[in-house]
Scaffold this active site. Sequence first.
Site, PDB file in Angstrom:
ATOM      1  CG  ASN A   9      17.358 -33.036 -45.922  1.00 32.32           C
ATOM      2  OD1 ASN A   9      16.660 -33.625 -45.098  1.00 32.32           O
ATOM      3  ND2 ASN A   9      18.607 -32.668 -45.670  1.00 32.32           N
ATOM      4  CE  LYS A  11      18.684 -29.483 -43.999  1.00 29.51           C
ATOM      5  NZ  LYS A  11      19.753 -28.520 -43.825  1.00 29.51           N
ATOM      6  CG  HIS A  98      22.804 -33.633 -44.418  1.00 28.98           C
ATOM      7  ND1 HIS A  98      23.149 -32.639 -43.532  1.00 28.98           N
ATOM      8  CD2 HIS A  98      22.117 -33.041 -45.423  1.00 28.98           C
ATOM      9  CE1 HIS A  98      22.669 -31.486 -44.003  1.00 28.98           C
ATOM     10  NE2 HIS A  98      22.047 -31.701 -45.141  1.00 28.98           N
ATOM     11  CD  GLU A 100      21.772 -30.137 -41.266  1.00 30.72           C
ATOM     12  OE1 GLU A 100      20.820 -30.940 -41.214  1.00 30.72           O
ATOM     13  OE2 GLU A 100      21.711 -29.053 -41.877  1.00 30.72           O
ATOM     14  CD  GLU A 170      23.291 -31.012 -49.097  1.00 30.79           C
ATOM     15  OE1 GLU A 170      22.237 -30.571 -49.538  1.00 30.79           O
ATOM     16  OE2 GLU A 170      23.415 -31.493 -47.958  1.00 30.79           O
ATOM     17  N   GLY A 176      21.610 -23.851 -45.217  1.00 28.20           N
ATOM     18  CA  GLY A 176      20.754 -23.121 -44.280  1.00 28.20           C
ATOM     19  C   GLY A 176      21.241 -21.720 -43.961  1.00 28.20           C
ATOM     20  CB  SER A 211      21.282 -21.348 -49.615  1.00 29.56           C
ATOM     21  OG  SER A 211      21.569 -21.381 -48.230  1.00 29.56           O
TER      22      SER A 211
HETATM   23  P1  PGA Z   1      19.208 -25.773 -47.360  1.00 30.43           P
HETATM   24  O1  PGA Z   1      19.642 -27.257 -46.927  1.00 30.43           O
HETATM   25  O2  PGA Z   1      18.575 -25.876 -48.721  1.00 30.43           O
HETATM   26  O3  PGA Z   1      18.216 -25.346 -46.300  1.00 30.43           O
HETATM   27  O4  PGA Z   1      20.438 -24.934 -47.359  1.00 30.43           O
HETATM   28  C1  PGA Z   1      20.116 -28.178 -47.868  1.00 30.43           C
HETATM   29  C2  PGA Z   1      20.507 -29.457 -47.169  1.00 30.43           C
HETATM   30  O5  PGA Z   1      21.047 -29.408 -46.054  1.00 30.43           O
HETATM   31  O6  PGA Z   1      20.281 -30.567 -47.709  1.00 30.43           O
END
Ligand code: PGA
Length: 249
Positions: A9, A11, A98, A100, A170, A176, A211
């Site tokens: 992903n 982003k 997601h 976010e 997630e 993140g 992460s």
């Molecule tokens: P990350 O993000 O691996 O940077 O923690 C995962 C995601 O939000 O899909």
Amino acid sequence: MRAKRVVGNWKMHGSLGRNAELLGECARRLGGQDRPVGVEVAVCVPFPYLAQTQAALAGTALAWGAQDVSAHAQGAYTGEVAAPMLAEFGARYVIVGHSERRAWHGETSALVAAKAAAALAAGLTPIVCVGESLEERESGMTETVVGGQLSVCIETLGLDLLARCVVAYEPVWAIGTGRNATPEQAQAVHAFLRRRLGKAGDVVSVLYGGSVKPSNAAALFAMPDVDGGLIGGAALSIEDFEPVCRACA
Ligand code: PGA
């Protein structure tokens, strides 16, 4: 039979120049003869880069997709992108719900389910994300929260359509932050989600995201109900993404 999958992903990262390099490396190291066997690898890129991604990855073993989609098939919805448009660019996947988007764009589970339905109608595989906040985890609400998020999809789509989705767990506190769920924490939630999926649970891949990096991927992917990963930061560098993908094989 559940497929193993690792999905990057990206982003809101990338540029034409940087993508050319990263996609080229992905194609060479993960999409050709030496690809990780038995794992489907994909990247979900920002909308403007779909054509570039299609051109770079066509003919490789890699799949691609987008990070969001409209719940509508077409119409006066300024700024939205419809699922049939993604399909025209050869996209196989689209991430929906997601955290976010739930947090910053007010997406409800009902909207997420409608987006998943729109994606399925266009022949795409939605990757439906669920996850709890740290506060929710600490107050013992994890199953209530992720179960509630998934239930809306189950009710809207039904188990037959749900069987054509991918689910991603997630935990919001792990995204993140560098702080991943332990393999045991992930396994417990994945097993719960699979039970919730009923008969669809036999075929739906449940991915872990939050992460994931080369140092923790193998332990997470070794859990019986973890079918792969949704990878943010570590998908932006081939030196991280390749070992993560290989850890799933
Ligand atoms: P990350 O993000 O691996 O940077 O923690 C995962 C995601 O939000 O899909």
